[in-house]
Design an enzyme around this catalytic site. Structure first.
Site, PDB file in Angstrom:
ATOM      1  N   GLU A 243      36.355 -21.380  37.176  1.00 37.56           N
ATOM      2  CA  GLU A 243      37.192 -20.934  38.297  1.00 37.56           C
ATOM      3  C   GLU A 243      38.645 -20.757  37.890  1.00 37.56           C
ATOM      4  OE1 GLU A 243      36.234 -19.917  41.122  1.00 37.56           O
ATOM      5  OE2 GLU A 243      34.369 -20.904  41.705  1.00 37.56           O
TER       6      GLU A 243
ATOM      7  N   GLU B 194      26.116 -23.151  38.599  1.00 35.25           N
ATOM      8  CA  GLU B 194      26.080 -24.138  39.679  1.00 35.25           C
ATOM      9  C   GLU B 194      25.129 -23.599  40.738  1.00 35.25           C
ATOM     10  OE1 GLU B 194      30.049 -25.096  41.203  1.00 35.25           O
ATOM     11  OE2 GLU B 194      30.846 -25.027  39.170  1.00 35.25           O
TER      12      GLU B 194
HETATM   13  C1  IPT Z   1      32.648 -24.722  42.836  1.00 37.28           C
HETATM   14  C2  IPT Z   1      33.381 -25.381  41.717  1.00 37.28           C
HETATM   15  O1  IPT Z   1      33.180 -24.700  40.513  1.00 37.28           O
HETATM   16  C3  IPT Z   1      32.973 -26.804  41.546  1.00 37.28           C
HETATM   17  O2  IPT Z   1      33.892 -27.422  40.678  1.00 37.28           O
HETATM   18  C4  IPT Z   1      32.949 -27.514  42.874  1.00 37.28           C
HETATM   19  O3  IPT Z   1      34.238 -27.526  43.399  1.00 37.28           O
HETATM   20  C5  IPT Z   1      32.060 -26.788  43.819  1.00 37.28           C
HETATM   21  O4  IPT Z   1      32.529 -25.491  43.990  1.00 37.28           O
HETATM   22  C6  IPT Z   1      32.086 -27.425  45.202  1.00 37.28           C
HETATM   23  O5  IPT Z   1      31.715 -28.750  45.180  1.00 37.28           O
HETATM   24  S1  IPT Z   1      33.603 -23.318  43.247  1.00 37.28           S
HETATM   25  C7  IPT Z   1      33.220 -22.779  44.834  1.00 37.28           C
HETATM   26  C8  IPT Z   1      34.126 -21.646  45.181  1.00 37.28           C
HETATM   27  C9  IPT Z   1      31.823 -22.352  44.930  1.00 37.28           C
END
Ligand code: IPT
Length: 984
Positions: free
Chosen positions: A417, A493
């Site tokens: 990010e 993720e």
């Molecule tokens: C995503 C982040 O990469 C991760 O670090 C964490 O913050 C997660 O979200 C939420 O728990 S970024 C988001 C814009 C999907």
């Protein structure tokens, strides 16, 4: 010649650290080493302009100095700061590269004697969070930047018999703009501090290329020596176990070597010896590649079943002690996790040593995130500002040089990010120039112009299904589109494991299993970042905002598969089922087995079955099957299952491994619960014959207030639940940005009011008697109501309640979703539950993959699935239950006639506190048992989804307002007649 800086680096200097030595690979050496961890002197000031005089306390190194559990010793003279949590926001004005004046400083000092000070030595810091200034014996060595990256200083000529090491850590600097990860702000010396003698003619660095080729291992070792060797002297390089020696810089076939993989992590000991020093490395032979758009290791496709792992400890902050790191990796192995993304910075090097040894595929991610710029449309983003290029290149260099020789690292990641811009290309170039043996990953580069794999986060399964077959929407640029279309795809993720969730894991895994383009993915996230605070009642767990932070993101940081204490949450067991190495499904009398193993056959696992009915286990035994080759499949015959029984098949580990004993249950599947109370009821406790005269209804409300001898209170129909963390957010796939919690609130489902329409008693003294109750239930201020028809009858010694719930009035289509249709009530006394259904863990329609059919029991207190922030949790899928509370017992059979589909999932929730208490509590420790047993019996219920980040509840698991029909059949066992059979 060492050039030492005259001044500490300016805090608004966006450049790399000054005074540091180039980073080298981590290894073990026979040169002298002194570990300087331990108790250091410490004092804290709110800013460098208000620096304290005197007043030293002490603090452990490594640790984050702001942690509340360090209160006692940290600062007898005052404060040592507090943790603060923001997800994306910078906690100060965005004015790069300038940090704020309100910039706390932690000063550390450590004195250490050396009996025989080495003339040449290096001082190595594993990580200093913040901007450090380091002095040894009064000499400024330099400044540190890059919190989760190594820093080393050449201290040759400075060491004496008595030494004073001083480190001043400023919490914020220009570098903070590069470290805006979603985690607590936790300054301090967070990793080990080591002094290492550097003998003349020692090893400066070693670069190892240990490849796996079709003809076996191929090894190239490039040592870099500290100074030229004496004429005639040589560097000796050998693999001890194989008796192989290799010449520096010469690719050498190593024919006896076996390959390294996460499934079979074979390591060898590489020794590099000069007359002055011997260094030892653990190496593994493996080759990463992308062939025809498929990610491969050692020539075969690999599927990643991974988690994102942050480094956090509830008492020490960013430092995780070695025994905890070890325990958590063993726990991951036990739960079938085969991959880790080191979100969002390189881990402590110990983690990579263990990953090499135990076997994990690792995405090593650089310490770069500038997420807060996204909140201001990326204006001024360092990723697109040439002033930051040297620092970003330096971060890449330090990660690659430290970690280059680890076989577990199969992808480099630029960071997380951090948006787009010219520095993405610069970082990619820096990676490739240092190591071209691993593909590059960066989710921020959506055109994938600079990377080798296409990465997304939280994409909806429908979108992943399109990508899987290469029909994703095109990029504007044809060449880039063609390039990206030929890439493998990874979800860096997905499935946000916050609170009760994530729902819908199976849907993703089915896609990963079916499509070679999909590399798999990484759950967000492994670990919750709770912070422990000691109270008179013992330690309690706190989250964002609990330390007076004016700007914070509350419990967003409590979103893991394990608690901060590494206690597994129920969803970890479900994940283990979804990630199981063998996918096993029961299909009538046949068992389908598909191996998810990529490199090894299935001989590490065995199958066994168990047949159980209400009376207990009837039969059990092994299911024999020859080992499956990697990704092989077979179909086997199952033993015959008697009509009223459940068959369970378990996959167990054969023999002991480093992470689990022999017989460890890796995964399990079962047939369904047999239909009918007679088949489900466990135990022979006789029932007291109930008649309609035992049904005591409140004449004013129609609510049940007594059933036989059993006192019942708070009887009501329920349509909502205390929102889960996911319920509080609108799914990314929702057209309207209203969360389910908001919809339920708008409909007043948390505050339902009931109006009695009628109570009709029809020949209640005869065998076909009935009591018919009609109520109308709805929330305040709206005309969306449900009509409830409650029909009570005496059947088979019990009392049957048929419940019909029908929406009436106006239910606007977009709000018309329920969490459940259930009946809530409470019983006097503390309770215990037995149930037939799925267990032993909790289950929701889209979560609870590990819960298999059978008979289970537990005290109500033990059945609570505790979450740091209280919410709906812990429901058990059940079709027969026995609740014992306050010396009385109630049995209930649950059956839902309509609607059919996944939401038709009868369940029981039992709690030692009321729903109102659950609504009111902000922290788990605020929940106090009230001496009663609170029960909800659900006929239907909605899934939980993963809306906090990603899709909401998938359509099949949504519960739209609609007619619901079901029945509850109540029995009250007769305690006075312990030996008899049922009186019917
Ligand atoms: C995503 C982040 O990469 C991760 O670090 C964490 O913050 C997660 O979200 C939420 O728990 S970024 C988001 C814009 C999907």
């Amino acid at each position: 010649m060492i050039v030492r800086p005259e001044q500490p680096q300016a805090r608004d200097d966006p450049g790399p650290p000054i005074g540091t030595a180039p980073t080298v690979a981590s290894w073990t050496t026979d040169a002298a080493e002194w570990n300087l961890d331990g108790t250091w002197e410490f004092r804290w000031s709110p800013s460098s302009a208000h620096q304290r005089e005197g007043g030293w306390g002490s603090i452990p190194v490594p640790a984050s100095f702001v942690m509340p559990s360090l209160d006692r010793d940290a600062a007898p003279a005052g404060d040592h700061g507090r943790p603060a949590y923001t997800n994306k926001w910078y906690p100060f004005p965005i004015d790069p590269p300038r940090p704020p004046d309100e910039n706390p400083v932690g000063e550390y000092r450590r004195r250490f004697p050396l009996a025989d000070p080495p003339p040449r030595a290096e001082l190595r810091f594993g990580g200093i969070e913040g901007a450090g200034e380091v002095r040894l014996n009064g000499v400024l060595l330099g400044s540190t930047r890059g919190s989760r990256l190594p820093m080393a200083f050449d201290v040759s000529g400075l060491l004496e018999g008595e030494n004073l090491l001083e480190v001043r850590v400023h919490q914020f600097s220009a570098a903070t703009y590069l470290e805006d990860q979603d985690a607590w702000w936790l300054p301090g010396i967070i990793r080990s501090v080591v002094l290492r003698a550097r003998p003349v003619g020692g090893v400066r660095d070693v670069r190892v290329r240990a490849e796996w080729t079709p003809s076996g291992g191929m090894l190239t070792v490039m040592p870099e020596l500290d100074s030229a060797l004496e004429p005639g002297a040589e560097v000796a390089i050998e693999i001890a176990e194989l008796g192989t020696t290799v010449r520096a810089g010469h690719p050498t076939p190593v024919r006896d070597a076996l390959p390294w993989s996460a499934e079979d992590p074979v390591l060898y000991t590489l020794r590099v010896r000069t007359p002055a020093e011997t260094v030892t490395h653990r190496i593994g032979f493996r080759t990463v590649g992308i062939v025809d758009g498929v990610f491969q290791v050692n020539g075969v496709p690999v599927s990643l079943r991974g988690v994102n792992r942050h480094e956090h400890h509830p008492r020490l902050g960013r430092h995780v002690p070695p025994e905890v790191v070890t325990a958590e990796l063993l726990m991951m192995k036990r739960h079938n996790i085969n991959a880790v993304r080191t979100s969002h910075y390189p881990p402590d090097p110990l983690f990579l040593d263990l990953a090499d040894r135990l076997g994990f595929w690792v995405v090593d991610e650089c310490d770069v995130e500038t997420h807060g710029f996204g909140e201001i449309d990326w204006r001024g983003n360092p990723m697109d500002d040439p002033r930051w290029e040297p620092a970003l290149r330096d971060r890449v260099a330090r990660m690659v040089e430290r970690d280059k020789n680890h076989p577990c690292v199969i992808l480099w990641s630029l960071g997380n990010e951090a948006g787009e811009g010219g520095n993405v290309a610069a970082m990619a170039d820096e990676f490739r120039s240092r190591d071209d043996s691993r593909p590059l990953h960066y989710e921020g580069d959506q055109s994938s112009a600079h990377v080798d794999v296409w990465s997304r986060m939280y994409a909806h399964p429908d979108e992943v299904a399109e990508i899987a077959i290469g029909v994703e929407p095109a990029l504007a640029d044809d060449a880039l589109d063609a390039r990206r279309r030929a890439m493998p795809f990874v979800l860096c993720e997905y499935a946000h494991a916050m609170g009760t969730g994530p729902g819908g894991l199976t849907e993703y895994q089915d896609l990963f299993d079916a499509h070679p383009r999909l590399m798999g993915g990484f759950i967000w996230e492994w670990l919750e970042h709770g912070v422990q605070v000691d109270t008179d009642q013992g330690p309690v767990t706190r989250y964002g905002g609990d330390f007076g932070e004016p700007l914070h993101d509350s419990n967003d940081v409590i979103d893991g598969l394990v608690s901060a204490e590494r206690r597994p949450r129920a969803q970890l067991t479900d994940l283990a089922q979804v990630f199981a190495p063998l996918r096993v499904t029961i299909d009538g009398a046949r068992l389908h087995v598909v191996s998810r193993l990529d490199h090894t056959d299935s001989s590490r696992y065995a199958l066994r079955y168990r047949i159980e009915d209400a009376a207990g286990v009837r039969d059990s035994g092994p299911i024999t099957a020859p080992p499956l080759p990697p990704r092989g499949r077979t179909t086997l015959d199952l033993p015959q299952v008697p009509p009223l029984a459940v068959l369970t098949v378990e996959v167990v580990q054969v023999g002991e491994t480093a992470w689990a004993p022999g017989g460890w249950v890796v995964s399990r599947v079962s047939t369904a619960v047999p239909a009918g109370i007679a088949a489900q009821r466990r135990g022979a406790a006789p029932v007291r014959r109930l008649t309609l005269a035992d049904v005591d209804l409140d004449p004013a409300t129609g609510a049940l207030r007594r059933l036989g001898d059993l006192e019942v209170t708070d009887w009501r129909v329920m349509l909502d639940r205390v929102p889960t963390d996911n319920d509080r957010h609108a799914g990314w796939d929702e057209i309207l940005e209203f969360s389910y919690a908001e919809r339920w609130r708008l409909l007043g489902l948390h505050d339902l009011r009931s109006r009695l329409v009628s109570i009709e008693r029809v020949s209640v003294d005869g065998p076909d008697g009935e009591i018919r109750v009609r109520t109308v239930v709805g929330g305040p201020a709206v005309d969306a109501r449900v009509s409830c028809r409650w029909r009570w009858r005496a059947v088979d010694g019990g009392i049957r309640l048929d419940l019909a719930v029908d929406p009436e009035g106006h239910w606007p289509a977009w709000t018309a979703h329920w969490a459940r249709v259930g009946v809530g009530f409470s019983l006097p006394g503390e309770g215990r539950l037995e149930w037939c259904g799925r267990g032993p863990g909790p289950a929701y329609p889209d979560l609870g993959q590990a819960a298999t059919a059978g008979w289970f029991a537990g005290a109500v207190a033990e059945l609570q699935e505790r979450t740091v922030r209280p919410q709906e949790a812990g429901a058990r899928a059940a079709s027969w239950v026995r609740v014992a509370a306050g010396g009385q017992t109630l049995e209930v059979g649950l059956d839902t006639a309509s609607p059919r589909g996944p939401v038709n999932d009868p369940a029981i929730t039992v709690r030692p506190w009321s729903e109102a208490a659950l609504w009111a509590a902000a922290h788990d420790d605020e929940l106090i048992p009230d001496g009663r047993t609170h029960v909800v019996l659900d006929l239907v219920r909605a899934g939980v989804g993963t809306a906090r980040c990603g899709p909401g509840v998938l359509p099949a698991y949504r519960l739209e307002a609609q007619p619901v029909r079901g029945s509850l059949v109540f029995f009250t066992p007769d305690a006075s007649d312990a030996n008899g059979d049922r009186h019917d």
